[in-house]
Design an enzyme around this catalytic site. Structure first.
Site, short mmCIF file in Angstrom:
data_model
loop_
_atom_site.label_atom_id
_atom_site.label_comp_id
_atom_site.label_asym_id
_atom_site.label_seq_id
_atom_site.Cartn_x
_atom_site.Cartn_y
_atom_site.Cartn_z
N LYS A 1 55.17 56.61 43.55
CA LYS A 1 54.80 57.34 44.77
C LYS A 1 53.33 57.79 44.72
CE LYS A 1 58.46 56.90 47.23
NZ LYS A 1 58.41 55.98 48.39
N TYR B 1 59.73 56.69 39.53
CA TYR B 1 59.73 56.84 40.99
C TYR B 1 58.51 57.63 41.42
CZ TYR B 1 61.37 58.47 45.61
OH TYR B 1 61.49 58.77 46.95
N LEU C 1 66.82 56.89 55.48
CA LEU C 1 65.82 57.19 56.53
C LEU C 1 65.69 56.01 57.49
CD1 LEU C 1 63.44 58.77 57.78
CD2 LEU C 1 61.99 57.91 55.91
N GLY D 1 63.25 48.28 54.62
CA GLY D 1 64.23 49.24 54.08
C GLY D 1 65.05 49.86 55.21
N ASP E 1 63.11 40.48 51.40
CA ASP E 1 62.74 41.13 50.14
C ASP E 1 61.23 41.34 50.25
OD1 ASP E 1 63.40 40.60 46.62
OD2 ASP E 1 61.71 41.62 47.59
N GLY F 1 68.46 51.80 54.82
CA GLY F 1 68.50 52.99 53.94
C GLY F 1 68.76 54.26 54.72
C1 VAH Z 1 65.33 61.02 45.77
N1 VAH Z 1 65.93 61.44 48.08
O1 VAH Z 1 66.15 61.89 45.47
C2 VAH Z 1 64.84 60.98 47.22
C3 VAH Z 1 63.65 61.90 47.44
C4 VAH Z 1 62.62 64.16 47.05
C5 VAH Z 1 63.75 63.23 46.73
O2 VAH Z 1 62.44 61.27 47.17
O3 VAH Z 1 64.90 60.20 44.98
#
Ligand code: VAH
Length: 314
Positions: A146, A142, A13, A8, A53, A11
């Site tokens: 995580k 998401y 970061l 990544g 990928d 991106g």
């Molecule tokens: C997002 N920038 O907005 C990321 C982050 C805490 C937010 O994980 O999905």
């Protein structure tokens, strides 16, 4: 850390972390990888670059084996808002990518950095002074990837002795690479709008209070954690870290100290507002401070000043 792979790497970061690692460890020792070849730029011209990928295990294995990689910063993932639009794809990339990287780390004895997020918490989590150890029932795909990622990394550490470490990042603010598809992207977009047109239309409500961090601190936190004495780490995946806490209204007021004519309006995006409302307001990061001396350097005032100076130069 001698031979480092950053997935990544194009991106928000990844692009700045890769450059910082190359400056510290030698460009030839830091291998950048991302799922598509970006335009020729500082990242692709300053050191080795692979199209990867992370779901492609044979290619990932070949990169790690050929280059004797000993540390992986695994940043490849779909962010919150874009993930919510395509949850199956988000699970596939975020989780099958991570299990591949964990398997590779197990087979090749690599240390692994995994970026978790405030998104790993949900509406039942204490939203103020959010503890390091607390309930985690996120309501976004998401956030589910995580918290699942945190558990997988801990499992691989306890079951296979993989040196996996991670951070729960807040929203990240940077001047070099714009974020893609996040809920906290407003806190980056606003600066470009302030300089370009002195006006910004914000997709979150004025009073949406969230933890945030400036990119130099985010990079410092990742490298400090990965070089910390592992015997001091009671937690591993993943440490709460934060640097500042503000609302769009407060950020706009700080920008107006530098650009008095700047104005903000609000056109709330229900999807991203619902995501932001499911996250805590402010995390407690005392465990990171105690176990590896975490300390942010940039507060709201310092970040706004530096962001406006850097973007004005772009
Ligand atoms: C997002 N920038 O907005 C990321 C982050 C805490 C937010 O994980 O999905």
């Amino acid at each position: 850390m001698k031979k480092i792979l950053v997935t990544g790497a194009t991106g928000q970061l990844g692009s700045e972390l890769t450059i910082t690692l190359r400056n510290r460890y030698g460009a030839e020792n830091v291998f950048a990888a991302a799922d598509k070849k970006p335009a020729l730029n500082e990242l692709t011209q300053s050191g080795p670059y692979y199209c990867l990928d992370v779901r492609d295990m044979p290619v990932l294995n070949q990169i790690v084996e050929t280059n004797n990689i000993d540390t992986i910063f695994h940043l490849a993932a779909l962010l919150s808002a874009v993930a919510e639009q395509q949850p199956q794809q988000a699970w596939d990339v975020n989780m099958n990518g991570l299990i591949n990287v964990l398997e590779i780390s197990r087979m090749h004895q690599c240390a692994l950095f995994f970026p978790s997020s405030i998104a790993a918490f949900g509406t039942e989590t204490p939203s103020m002074d959010t503890p390091q150890d607390t309930i985690q029932r996120p309501t976004t795909i998401y956030g589910i990837t995580k918290v699942s990622g945190e558990l997988l990394c801990d499992y691989y550490h306890h079951r296979f002795d993989v040196d996996a470490r991670g951070l729960r990042y807040p929203g990240l603010i940077s001047s070099k690479t714009k974020p893609g598809g996040g809920t906290t992207d407003y806190a980056v977009d606003i600066f470009y709008a302030a300089i370009k047109s002195q006006h910004y239309e914000c997709f979150l409500r004025a009073d949406t209070q969230l933890d945030m961090m400036y990119m130099p601190d985010a990079i410092d936190a990742a490298i400090t954690l990965m070089t910390a004495d592992s015997t001091q780490l009671k937690h591993r995946n993943a440490f709460n870290v934060t640097a500042m806490n503000f609302t769009p209204q407060q950020l706009a007021a700080e920008i107006q100290k530098h650009i008095p004519e700047f104005t903000i309006a609000y056109n709330v995006d229900p999807l991203r507002q619902a995501i932001a409302d499911s996250w805590p307001r402010h995390m407690n990061d005392s465990a990171a401070k105690a176990e590896w001396d975490w300390q942010a350097q940039f507060d709201l005032q310092a970040m706004v000043k530096d962001m406006l100076e850097k973007i004005a130069l772009n």
